[in-house]
Motif scaffolding. Sequence first.
Motif, PDB file in Angstrom:
ATOM      1  N   PHE A  49     -26.147  31.265  14.813  1.00 39.54           N
ATOM      2  CA  PHE A  49     -25.661  30.228  13.916  1.00 39.54           C
ATOM      3  C   PHE A  49     -25.787  28.864  14.579  1.00 39.54           C
ATOM      4  CE2 PHE A  49     -23.330  34.040  12.585  1.00 39.54           C
ATOM      5  CZ  PHE A  49     -23.609  34.046  11.235  1.00 39.54           C
ATOM      6  N   THR A  50     -26.028  27.850  13.752  1.00 41.27           N
ATOM      7  CA  THR A  50     -26.068  26.467  14.216  1.00 41.27           C
ATOM      8  C   THR A  50     -25.016  25.675  13.445  1.00 41.27           C
ATOM      9  OG1 THR A  50     -27.636  25.705  12.542  1.00 41.27           O
ATOM     10  CG2 THR A  50     -28.566  26.659  14.560  1.00 41.27           C
ATOM     11  N   LYS A  51     -24.854  24.429  13.811  1.00 46.51           N
ATOM     12  CA  LYS A  51     -23.899  23.558  13.114  1.00 46.51           C
ATOM     13  C   LYS A  51     -24.277  23.355  11.649  1.00 46.51           C
ATOM     14  CE  LYS A  51     -22.709  21.107  17.316  1.00 46.51           C
ATOM     15  NZ  LYS A  51     -22.736  19.838  18.033  1.00 46.51           N
ATOM     16  N   VAL A  78     -21.066  28.611   9.006  1.00 42.59           N
ATOM     17  CA  VAL A  78     -20.339  27.750   9.948  1.00 42.59           C
ATOM     18  C   VAL A  78     -19.601  26.667   9.168  1.00 42.59           C
ATOM     19  CG1 VAL A  78     -20.599  26.026  11.783  1.00 42.59           C
ATOM     20  CG2 VAL A  78     -21.871  28.185  11.906  1.00 42.59           C
ATOM     21  N   LYS A  79     -20.261  26.058   8.205  1.00 40.72           N
ATOM     22  CA  LYS A  79     -19.632  24.996   7.412  1.00 40.72           C
ATOM     23  C   LYS A  79     -18.435  25.520   6.627  1.00 40.72           C
ATOM     24  CE  LYS A  79     -23.771  22.175   7.043  1.00 40.72           C
ATOM     25  NZ  LYS A  79     -24.722  21.519   6.161  1.00 40.72           N
ATOM     26  N   ASN A 112     -22.596  34.220  17.249  1.00 43.77           N
ATOM     27  CA  ASN A 112     -21.979  33.065  17.900  1.00 43.77           C
ATOM     28  C   ASN A 112     -21.190  32.204  16.906  1.00 43.77           C
ATOM     29  OD1 ASN A 112     -24.270  32.095  16.544  1.00 43.77           O
ATOM     30  ND2 ASN A 112     -24.503  30.397  17.966  1.00 43.77           N
ATOM     31  N   LEU A 113     -20.804  32.773  15.780  1.00 45.01           N
ATOM     32  CA  LEU A 113     -20.104  32.012  14.734  1.00 45.01           C
ATOM     33  C   LEU A 113     -18.833  31.362  15.260  1.00 45.01           C
ATOM     34  CD1 LEU A 113     -19.697  31.173  11.762  1.00 45.01           C
ATOM     35  CD2 LEU A 113     -18.569  33.382  11.407  1.00 45.01           C
ATOM     36  N   VAL A 140     -18.038  27.242  15.527  1.00 45.99           N
ATOM     37  CA  VAL A 140     -16.906  26.668  14.790  1.00 45.99           C
ATOM     38  C   VAL A 140     -15.919  26.043  15.772  1.00 45.99           C
ATOM     39  CG1 VAL A 140     -14.948  27.180  13.288  1.00 45.99           C
ATOM     40  CG2 VAL A 140     -17.169  28.215  12.821  1.00 45.99           C
ATOM     41  N   THR A 141     -15.652  26.715  16.885  1.00 45.54           N
ATOM     42  CA  THR A 141     -14.737  26.185  17.903  1.00 45.54           C
ATOM     43  C   THR A 141     -15.263  24.866  18.464  1.00 45.54           C
ATOM     44  OG1 THR A 141     -14.016  28.406  18.495  1.00 45.54           O
ATOM     45  CG2 THR A 141     -13.612  26.680  20.108  1.00 45.54           C
ATOM     46  N   GLU A 142     -16.556  24.792  18.736  1.00 48.14           N
ATOM     47  CA  GLU A 142     -17.157  23.551  19.238  1.00 48.14           C
ATOM     48  C   GLU A 142     -16.946  22.408  18.248  1.00 48.14           C
ATOM     49  OE1 GLU A 142     -21.271  23.595  20.351  1.00 48.14           O
ATOM     50  OE2 GLU A 142     -21.021  25.457  21.487  1.00 48.14           O
TER      51      GLU A 142
END
Length: 46
Positions: A3-5, A10-11, A32-33, A37-39
């Motif tokens: 997953f990416t931003k 993630v959104k 890596n969801l 999200v934490t980042e």
Amino acid sequence: MTFTKESALVKIWYGAVLSGQYTIDQVPKLANLKDVVTELVNGITA
């Protein structure tokens, strides 16, 4: 799966955490969801 931003999931989870519907601990451990999200959340609060 990575997953990416920009990923839709993630959104969705990011919005749910920001709105208080869920906590970071409730984000599923799916690839890596939770990390992404934490980042994002920490970037807002840092």
